[in-house]
Scaffold this motif. Structure first.
Motif: not given
Length: 209
Positions: A143-149, A183-186
């Protein structure tokens, strides 16, 4: 959120017609014309100098024209029993109009729904059981990972287009799929589920709104 691509693209086309990133509506109030400006995601992101989440966009404005514009966007929230839920803005608008419109603004209601744990008795009146799910530990560890990961972990991209497709192995469980969608929503991506094709994918919200 069983939505067809056609519905999403129709909404995207309608609301992308204004070239300056906003939609202007004139309403009469006490014999005066009042201009209502509905800002696009791109305009807000340009002003802030960063990407915004879907939640930030939904809470960025407070007028009926805006809520009509974002009616098919999903929101996520938490239930007091530990589960999460997801549903469309228009479902919550209908519940608000029918039950609690005299107790505060729709904006305040949405903010509470998205930020605070809700009684299951209330959520059951808005969404069906299939839109309530248990958080997937496998997914939420990212959940705290950057969107790229997050993108590389859970999706793949075809040669053309901006769509990120959920990998097949993550589609077998609603809890896993909607945990990924959260996760994508965030990070400002909308889950689109095609009723005609066995695929689920994400698009950046600034491509649609």
């Amino acid at each position: 959120m069983i939505r067809t691509i056609l519905i999403i693209l129709i909404f995207a086309f309608i609301f992308s017609c204004n070239s300056n990133g906003s939609k202007e509506v004139k309403v009469n109030n006490s014999n005066r014309d009042i201009e209502i400006r509905v800002e696009s995601v791109k305009k807000i992101e340009n002003r802030l100098g960063r990407k915004i989440s879907i939640q930030e966009y939904i809470l960025s404005q407070d007028n009926e024209d805006f809520y009509e514009r974002v009616s098919t966007l999903p929101i996520f929230g938490r239930i007091k029993d530990g589960k999460m839920f997801t549903g469309l803005v228009m479902w919550f608008k209908h519940y608000y109009d029918e039950n609690i419109s005299s107790k505060g603004t729709f904006h305040d209601f949405l903010e509470d729904v998205m930020n605070n744990q809700q009684d299951i008795e209330v959520i059951e009146k808005v969404v069906t059981e299939s839109y309530m799910f248990s958080k997937s530990p496998e997914v939420f560890q990212h959940v705290e990972n950057p969107i790229s990961k997050i993108i590389s972990q859970f999706t793949y991209k075809k040669e053309t287009g901006d769509q990120f497709y959920i990998k097949k192995k993550f589609l077998e469980s609603f809890g896993v799929k909607y945990s990924i969608a959260y996760l994508f929503y965030k990070n400002g991506y909308v889950l689109i589920e095609d009723g005609y094709e066995p695929s689920s994918f994400f698009l950046p919200i600034n491509k649609l709104y």
